[in-house]
Design a protein around this motif. Sequence first.
Motif: not given
Length: 291
Positions: A246-259
């Motif tokens: 379980e990584f420490k950090g924030t993941r951004y899903d750039i394949g999604d508009q909001m991400g």
Amino acid sequence: MGVRKAVIPVAGMGTRLLPLTKSQPKEMLPVVDKPAIQYVVEEAIDAGIQSVLMVTGRGKRAIEDYFDHSIELEHELESHGKLDDLHAVQRISNMIQVYYVRQKLPRGLGDAVLQARAFIDGDPFAVLLADDIIDGPTPCLVQMQQVARRYPGMVVAVMEVPREQTSSYGIIEGTAVVPGVWEVTGLVEKPEPADAPSNLAIVGRYILTPGIFDAIEQTEPGKNGEVQLTDALQAMLPFKKVYACEFKGTRYDIGDQMGLLKANVALALKRPELAGDLRQFLSETLETIFD
């Protein structure tokens, strides 16, 4: 486990971002001032990766051009004395050795990883999905390497998701070893919330051993005719330990508009030269909207 090679699958069509991705690879969409794929490559470099194989598909030529030298552009910049720009362009071309192979049919992540067999040549390797930018104090892949050194086996990155979202992810079942690390006892691809063994979702980072290739070859295609990497990992559990980090950090899903929007705003706010003006703009815009 020493990991010096990485595979980055980039053959996906980016349908969640249409029409933006109709003529532009989603991996080349800008996040602040560089394409999303560069963040992923830089994470690999920070983790000690020395060579990268990108598994491409139709319409992905822009990625190859981006990491190649542009002789005409470099000459133009040099002749006009734009040395800072020249060095920035050359740095991209020289940052790491990049190789390419084509996934001829869209048969899923497992099949994309299988295309890397000759490149890997018996070594342990990392897989980084270009959809996922993970921002944290320590690169996600570095955190995973620390787990792999302590607990020999394969490693997947996980994060908690709301239970109603489990049908969008591969989900693990496991036994806690230490805080933030689980020994995986089962993996399920996109289970319905009622069937999910946990709410720990696999995100786009893996450390794998070469035995995964035989497992992928023996994995039957699942939904939409795709070969799932999660299913191949499940098949290996009787023979090879798999750990979840379980990584420490924030993941951004750039394949999604909001991400993609969140990644642009959040990463721009971390840039001292942009943060002040951006905060003021956001504040003024919100006041205008809700006034």
